[in-house]
Motif scaffolding. Structure first.
Motif, short mmCIF file in Angstrom:
data_model
loop_
_atom_site.label_atom_id
_atom_site.label_comp_id
_atom_site.label_asym_id
_atom_site.label_seq_id
_atom_site.Cartn_x
_atom_site.Cartn_y
_atom_site.Cartn_z
N SER A 44 51.29 37.60 66.71
CA SER A 44 51.45 36.20 66.32
C SER A 44 50.09 35.56 66.11
N GLY A 45 50.12 34.26 65.83
CA GLY A 45 48.89 33.52 65.61
C GLY A 45 48.37 33.68 64.20
N ARG A 46 47.13 33.28 63.99
CA ARG A 46 46.50 33.34 62.67
C ARG A 46 45.96 34.75 62.40
N ILE A 47 45.83 35.09 61.14
CA ILE A 47 45.17 36.34 60.75
C ILE A 47 43.67 36.09 60.79
N PRO A 48 42.94 36.79 61.67
CA PRO A 48 41.50 36.51 61.78
C PRO A 48 40.71 37.06 60.59
N ASN A 49 39.67 36.34 60.24
CA ASN A 49 38.80 36.75 59.13
C ASN A 49 38.08 38.05 59.41
N SER A 50 37.70 38.25 60.68
CA SER A 50 36.80 39.35 61.02
C SER A 50 37.51 40.64 61.36
N LEU A 51 38.84 40.71 61.19
CA LEU A 51 39.59 41.88 61.65
C LEU A 51 39.11 43.15 60.99
N VAL A 52 38.95 43.14 59.69
CA VAL A 52 38.53 44.34 58.97
C VAL A 52 37.44 43.96 57.97
N ASN A 53 36.71 44.97 57.58
CA ASN A 53 35.72 44.80 56.52
C ASN A 53 36.43 45.01 55.19
N MET A 54 36.68 43.91 54.47
CA MET A 54 37.48 43.99 53.25
C MET A 54 36.79 44.81 52.16
N SER A 55 35.50 45.05 52.30
CA SER A 55 34.81 45.82 51.26
C SER A 55 35.13 47.31 51.35
N SER A 56 35.62 47.78 52.51
CA SER A 56 35.92 49.20 52.64
C SER A 56 37.41 49.48 52.79
N ILE A 57 38.19 48.50 53.20
CA ILE A 57 39.60 48.75 53.45
C ILE A 57 40.34 49.03 52.14
N ARG A 58 41.22 50.03 52.20
CA ARG A 58 42.01 50.41 51.02
C ARG A 58 43.50 50.11 51.21
N LEU A 108 37.27 44.75 46.62
CA LEU A 108 37.37 45.61 45.44
C LEU A 108 38.03 46.94 45.74
N SER A 109 37.99 47.38 47.02
CA SER A 109 38.56 48.69 47.36
C SER A 109 40.04 48.62 47.71
N LEU A 110 40.56 47.45 47.91
CA LEU A 110 41.93 47.31 48.41
C LEU A 110 42.95 47.76 47.37
N ARG A 111 43.80 48.72 47.79
CA ARG A 111 44.85 49.25 46.90
C ARG A 111 46.23 48.72 47.27
N HIS A 112 46.46 48.58 48.58
CA HIS A 112 47.79 48.18 49.05
C HIS A 112 47.63 47.03 50.03
N LEU A 113 48.38 45.92 49.80
CA LEU A 113 48.36 44.77 50.69
C LEU A 113 49.80 44.31 50.92
N SER A 114 50.20 44.26 52.20
CA SER A 114 51.53 43.75 52.55
C SER A 114 51.40 42.79 53.73
N LEU A 115 51.80 41.56 53.48
CA LEU A 115 51.88 40.53 54.53
C LEU A 115 53.33 40.07 54.70
N ALA A 116 54.27 40.87 54.25
CA ALA A 116 55.68 40.48 54.20
C ALA A 116 56.25 40.25 55.61
N GLY A 117 57.28 39.40 55.66
CA GLY A 117 58.05 39.24 56.88
C GLY A 117 57.30 38.56 58.00
N ASN A 118 56.45 37.59 57.67
CA ASN A 118 55.79 36.79 58.69
C ASN A 118 56.19 35.32 58.52
N MET A 119 55.40 34.43 59.06
CA MET A 119 55.66 32.99 58.91
C MET A 119 54.45 32.30 58.29
N LEU A 120 53.80 33.01 57.38
CA LEU A 120 52.62 32.48 56.72
C LEU A 120 53.01 31.36 55.75
#
Length: 1009
Positions: free
Chosen positions: A138-152, A174-186
């Motif tokens: 729960s809570g907010r998605i933190p900015n610092s969780l992952v390095n978005m430049s390397s995550i795929r 730029l490296s991100l191929r798959h993103l799913s934030l489904a099924g939350n309360m965003l």
């Protein structure tokens, strides 16, 4: 304690390892400690592992590479993958994972991790794949969780993350191929930086609360590598512009469940690889663009529940790859083309609730894979194609059309496959085919509202899986077959409005799964079978308008689950069964019988009981013919007189003595009770009078606070603060203002009372207000003091920062999330506790008279606090017509006895208002709603829906999830609370107990711990 020290030691080792790794020892040689072991052990310390899947994780090992669910890089020997999917782990995701500096894959999906992710948690910058889906984070998605430049690969779906997504989260993706934030309360807008993820293949933001109009033209449509785009079930709105053709390789476009409007982009047909297209449940309109016929790869096509118009697209039949079509609930007109038979792969066809007409095309028989066909609510005419019943169909719904002719008999293939058959509300004729008894898997059969002129075939008893049988108003005649319930699976049996004769068979008791039995408006005769008492699950029993006679079996009082019974307009006599709902039936459920015994009925009460025993017939004969006694001998007369005194007189005298003793005892008890109540009232009054007398008469024109010796700055002139800017509400007793006190942010509420009918003597006003000030409870607004002059009376109460329940239910903005079921239940239980305190902790009880959402205030944690309680004590004359006139604004909440001079008003009128409050909280609707042609009374609407078996359709659609096993009994409780007869309503103490039982987990309710 040992475990605590051990994990504290590991944290210390982590710190020492970091320090020494940088500084080295005295000889300049760095000490090598395995960060992977330490990090994983610290991570494990925050995790509960009920099945001991992580038993091999040993802090004494030099390396974790041999541990289960761990993979290492064969060259470096460092942990590269942690995969703990579906192990039933609970706990929090701790910072020990930061030590895994060579981690490439972290997958913790399908566990029970909870809590928020620490904003300080920063996983290794080389992480490529993170999967935290299907947990309870729960809570907010933190900015610092992952390095978005390397995550795929990033999957945070199906958790409870809330709030907006940080707009800068996708600055460098730029490296991100798959993103799913489904099924939350965003919520909030889709981040504007998302189009920078130009390598995205799959984007799933479904089942959240995203709102606004997403930037399609220069944003999402620019993600030209997308294969899957799922924005379904959010609150997105506005038109969808053209430009989708830029996503040349798009395979799935899912926009259903939003508020998109306007036409479908014409260039959608230029995405040649589209296989799934869903625009359902939006506000799209106009005609479908002809370019869609180019989608030769399309297998699933849904535009259900929109506002499309025009003729049904004739080119649909040429899209040979289609397997699933749902065009239901639109305005399509015209007939179906014969080319529909070209859809050889079609298995689901739903065109319900349109304006289609003509014949059902016979060519559909060539759709050999067809399994589901729904054509409900159109204007199809002609007969049902017999050949359709030769297919292996599982669901057939042709209801609410103009179909003619007989019901096809079906084939052996249909006998094995068919599960649902609904042909109701047509003009079908002929008999019910006996072959229907061969439908071995049929669960739902509805042939109601036709003109079948048929008997109920006994073969219907052969159904092994039939749960719903509806033959209402179909000109069915003859008797009810005794074996209709041989399978024992039937849950709903509706035979109303036919010409059925003879008695209800005793075998009806074999329908042990029945919860709805309606046989009304027939010609059934004989007595009600006592075997109905075996139907322990029965909730609704309707037998009105028949020719049933005799007494109602007393055994029916054992049916504890009954919610509604109607036995009116028969020939029934005698007492109602004791128990169940029978003692609470209203007049409309009983009227029109020969002699039912009920205080609600004016007719005779006919009891089938033995005649009274005459103890001494000679005595009666002697009284009637006294002249004959003169011819008796003195001895004979003496004997006769002696017998009269020894039997009849003794019995009469004894009864009179017992009755007299009872009257005396009851009178003494009433006097004692009155003295006790008078003593309590006098004690309360004396306490208040003593409080006032200690300082003399109540001061006039001065603010009196009960719980403090110091007065706020505005105490000398509180009226000066009551300006229009500080007004926050109002009601039947006056206007409410918010006034700041003391430290910044602290406030109280001040109610300026209307002067009409309010007590005008300061001593009386002081006494009554101080009594109300003693009503302290967590769910009551605390009364802090008052101010009195002959022209102005003010009450000072605590301030509820979250406003009223009225605002949360009916006045919220679309961007504000609706109340969850947990919050609604908390509000109900708290309100019930507050009312129970008023009713049961004071003598006489404090009656609110005006329970409604605007008088339920909410604190910062959404705990309810009842306001305006007991203010009726401040009226100079407490009469029912005054109360009724005062509370006309609470339309729908007023108990019927408040408008009826012949009924005693007590705390049960609050129970009625609370019942309506339940209905309003569960349904999200107002107690009375006015349409163009009708008026909807909420309690009647819910009660009718319950009788029809579709009460869950009344639940507020803004609640995406709710437990049926809680919502259903809460709705039933509401209907009991809103009984027209005050004595039939429970007390508020009983209501609290019932709500607590409803909220108790099912295993505990059953005695399993």
């Amino acid at each position: 304690m040992v475990g605590f020290l051990r994990w504290g030691l590991f944290w210390m080792l982590l710190s020492v390892a970091s320090l020494r790794g940088c500084m080295g020892d005295d000889h300049g040689v760095p000490i090598q400690l395995n960060d992977d072991v330490l990090g994983l052990i610290v991570f494990k310390s925050d995790v509960h592992d009920p099945s001991s899947y992580l038993a091999s994780w040993n802090e004494d090992d030099d390396s974790p590479c041999s541990w289960t669910y761990i993979q290492c890089n064969p060259v470096s020997g460092r942990v590269s993958e942690v995969s703990l999917d579906g192990l039933g782990l609970t706990g929090k995701i701790g910072r020990g994972l930061e030590r895994l500096q060579h981690l490439k894959v972290l997958s913790l999906s399908r566990n029970k991790f909870s809590g928020s992710i620490s904003p300080q948690l920063a996983l290794t910058s080389g992480l490529e794949r993170l999967n935290l889906s299907h947990n309870s984070l729960s809570g907010r998605i933190p900015n610092s969780l992952v390095n978005m430049s390397s995550i795929r690969f990033l999957d945070l779906s199906y958790n409870s993350f809330s709030g907006p997504v940080p707009d800068n989260l996708f600055q460098n993706c730029l490296s991100l191929r798959h993103l799913s934030l489904a099924g939350n309360m965003l919520e909030g807008p889709i981040p504007s930086t998302l189009p920078r993820c130009s390598s995205l293949n799959s984007l799933n933001l479904s089942n959240n609360r995203f709102s606004g109009n997403p930037d399609f033209a220069s944003g999402i449509w620019s993600l030209n590598r997308l294969r899957v785009l799922d924005l379904s079930n959010n609150a997105l709105s506005g038109p969808v512009p053209e430009g989708i053709a830029a996503i040349h390789n798009l395979k799935e476009l899912l926009l259903q469940g939003n508020h998109f409007s306007g036409p479908v982009p014409a260039d959608t047909g230029l995405c040649p690889h589209l296989s799934r297209l869903d625009f359902g449940n939006n506000l799209f309109g106009g005609a479908l663009p002809d370019s869609l016929q180019r989608l030769n790869s399309l297998t699933s096509f849904s535009v259900r529940n929109n506002m499309f118009t025009g003729d049904f697209p004739p080119w649909i039949g040429n899209m040979s790859s289609l397997e699933y079509i749902d065009f239901s609930s639109n305005g399509f007109a015209g007939s179906l083309p014969s080319s529909m038979g070209n859809l050889k792969s079609l298995y689901h066809l739903s065109l319900s609730d349109n304006k289609l007409s003509g014949n059902i095309p016979v060519s559909l028989v060539y759709c050999t894979e067809l399994s589901v066909i729904h054509l409900r609510g159109n204007s199809f005419d002609g007969s049902i194609p017999v050949s359709l019943f030769d297919l292996g169909l599982e669901e057939i719904d042709f209801s609410s059309n103009w179909l003619l002719g007989p019901i096809p008999r079906g084939s052996s293939r249909l006998f094995e496959s068919l599960r649902t058959l609904d042909l109701s509300r047509n003009n079908l004729t002929g008999t019910i085919p006996a072959e229907m008894g061969l439908f071995s898997n049929l669960r739902y059969l509805n042939l109601s509202w036709n003109n079948l002129q048929s008997k109920v075939p006994p073969e219907l008893g052969f159904f092994q899986n039939l749960t719903i049988l509806d033959l209402r108003n179909s000109a069915i005649y003859g008797s009810i077959p005794g074996d209709i319930c041989d399978s024992g699976s039937l849950e709903i049996l509706q035979l109303d409005g036919n010409a059925l004769i003879d008695s209800i068979p005793e075998e009806i008791g074999n329908c042990t799964s029945l919860y709805l039995l309606t046989l009304s408006h027939n010609k059934l005769s004989g007595s009600i079978p006592s075997s109905i008492s075996k139907l322990n699950k029965l909730k609704i029993l309707k037998l009105e308008f028949n020719q049933l006679s005799g007494e109602i079996p007393q055994e029916l009082g054992r049916l504890e689950n009954l919610l509604a019974v109607n036995i009116s307009y028969n020939r029934l006599t005698g007492r109602l069964p004791v128990g169940s709902i029978f003692q609470h039936l209203d007049q409309s459920s009983l009227q029109g019988n020969l002699g039912i015994c009920s205080p609600l009925l004016k007719g005779p009460c006919t009891l089938n009981v033995p005649k009274p025993l005459v103890l001494d017939p000679n005595a009666y004969r002697d009284q009637m013919g006294g002249h004959k006694q003169r011819h008796k001998s003195p001895r004979s007369a003496e004997l006769g007189h002696h017998k009269f005194l020894s039997v009849s007189s003794i019995v009469a005298i004894s009864a009179a003595i017992l009755i007299s003793i009872g009257v005396i005892v009851i009178t003494l008890l009433n006097l004692s009770a009155r003295r006790r109540l008078t003593f309590v009232d006098n004690a309360l009054d004396s306490m208040c009078s003593a409080s006032s007398s200690r300082s003399g008469s109540p001061p006039i024109g001065k603010l009196i606070l009960f719980d403090t010796r110091s007065s706020p700055d505005w105490a000398s002139d509180p009226e000066s603060l009551l300006d229009k800017a500080s007004e926050i509400g109002g009601g039947v007793f006056g206007t409410v203002y918010k006034v700041s006190v003391g430290a910044p942010g602290r406030a109280v509420a001040v109610k300026k009372l209307v002067t009409s009918n309010i007590i005008q003597h300061p001593e009386d006003f002081d006494r009554e207000v101080r009594i109300l000030g003693k009503a302290k409870h967590p769910n009551l607004i605390a009364l802090k003091g008052y101010y009195w002059t002959s022209q102005t009376q003010l009450l000072v109460t605590e301030h509820a920062p979250n406003g009223s329940l009225q605002a949360k239910l009916h006045e919220r903005l679309p961007s504000v999330p609706a109340l969850s079921w947990a919050d609604r239940f908390k509000i109900l239980l708290g309100t019930a506790n507050g009312l129970a305190h008023l009713h049961h902790s004071f003598r006489p009880p404090i009656i609110h008279y005006n329970i409604k959402p605007s008088n339920i205030l909410l604190d910062e944690n959404l705990n309810p606090k009842i306001s305006d309680f007991g203010l009726a004590r401040l009226l100079t004359k407490l009469e029912k017509h005054i109360i009724s006139n005062r509370f006309q604004s609470a339309l729908g909440y007023v108990a019927p006895e408040l408008a009826c001079q012949s009924l005693r008003v007590n705390e049960k009128c609050d129970v009625y208002g609370f019942g309506v409050l339940i209905l309003e909280l569960v349904t999200g609707r107002r107690p009375v709603e006015y349409g163009e042609d009708n008026v909807v009374i909420l309690s009647d609407h819910v009660r009718f829906s319950l009788e029809q078996g579709n009460v869950l359709d009344c639940v507020d659609p803004s609640m995406s999830e709710y437990p049926e096993d809680e919502v259903l009994p809460v709705l039933k409780l509401a209907l009991v609370c809103t009984s027209q007869i005050p004595s039939s309503r429970p007390s508020m103490a009983e209501v609290v107990q019932i709500l607590q039982v409803i909220k108790t987990p099912v295993p505990q309710r059953m005695g399993v711990y």
